[in-house]
Write a protein that holds these residues in place. Structure first.
Motif, PDB file in Angstrom:
ATOM      1  N   PHE A  29      44.854  34.603  41.696  1.00  0.00           N
ATOM      2  CA  PHE A  29      43.943  35.418  41.875  1.00  0.00           C
ATOM      3  C   PHE A  29      43.892  36.519  43.031  1.00  0.00           C
ATOM      4  O   PHE A  29      43.004  37.169  43.333  1.00  0.00           O
ATOM      5  N   HIS A  32      43.003  40.179  43.096  1.00  0.00           N
ATOM      6  CA  HIS A  32      42.181  40.533  42.223  1.00  0.00           C
ATOM      7  C   HIS A  32      40.942  41.099  43.221  1.00  0.00           C
ATOM      8  O   HIS A  32      40.670  40.577  44.320  1.00  0.00           O
ATOM      9  N   MET A  34      37.060  40.377  42.054  1.00  0.00           N
ATOM     10  CA  MET A  34      36.097  39.767  41.125  1.00  0.00           C
ATOM     11  C   MET A  34      34.535  40.396  41.282  1.00  0.00           C
ATOM     12  O   MET A  34      34.087  40.698  42.459  1.00  0.00           O
ATOM     13  N   ALA A  98      36.998  40.403  36.274  1.00  0.00           N
ATOM     14  CA  ALA A  98      38.225  40.664  37.456  1.00  0.00           C
ATOM     15  C   ALA A  98      38.881  41.867  36.926  1.00  0.00           C
ATOM     16  O   ALA A  98      39.125  42.068  35.688  1.00  0.00           O
ATOM     17  N   TYR A 110      37.681  46.747  35.293  1.00  0.00           N
ATOM     18  CA  TYR A 110      37.609  45.228  34.789  1.00  0.00           C
ATOM     19  C   TYR A 110      38.280  44.888  33.607  1.00  0.00           C
ATOM     20  O   TYR A 110      37.775  45.290  32.610  1.00  0.00           O
TER      21      TYR A 110
END
Length: 123
Positions: A29, A32, A34, A98, A110
């Motif tokens: 992650f 990324h 969020m 995400a 997203y």
């Protein structure tokens, strides 16, 4: 692929607090962003807040600024939404989402979504 699971929703009186969690799995992650969205019955989905994983840069919609705080625990690939001073108009299903890269302040891009957790604020 990224899998996202929200938890922590519930019923709270106006002025109260809730903490939502978003567990991410299936992919690293670190690159990324969020975000958290919410949708009330009969209403459009609303972008609430987002955090860039790499450096913690955040963005908040005006409606929640000063009341909500987004954070992340990189070691756990988990994100959190601390909601304080809740109002009845905060009632909605809250979704974490995400995206890879992009602009933290933008609701665009997203690709991965959780199933949502219900937040109900009573007056």
């Amino acid at each position: 692929q990224v899998q996202l699971v929200e938890s922590g929703g519930g019923l709270v009186q106006a002025g109260g607090s809730l903490r939502l969690s978003c567990a991410a799995s299936g992919r690293t992650f670190s690159s990324h962003i969020m975000g958290w969205f919410r949708q009330a019955p009969g209403k459009e989905r609303e972008f609430v807040t987002a955090v860039r994983w790499s450096d913690g840069l955040t963005y908040y919609a005006d409606s929640v600024k000063g009341r909500f705080t987004i954070s992340r625990d990189a070691a756990k690939n988990a994100g959190y939404l601390q909601m304080n001073s809740l109002k009845p108009e905060d009632t909605a299903v809250y979704y974490c989402a995400a995206k890879i890269g992009g602009v933290v302040s933008s609701r665009i891009g997203y690709a991965y979504w959780g199933q949502g957790t219900q937040v109900t604020v009573s007056s």
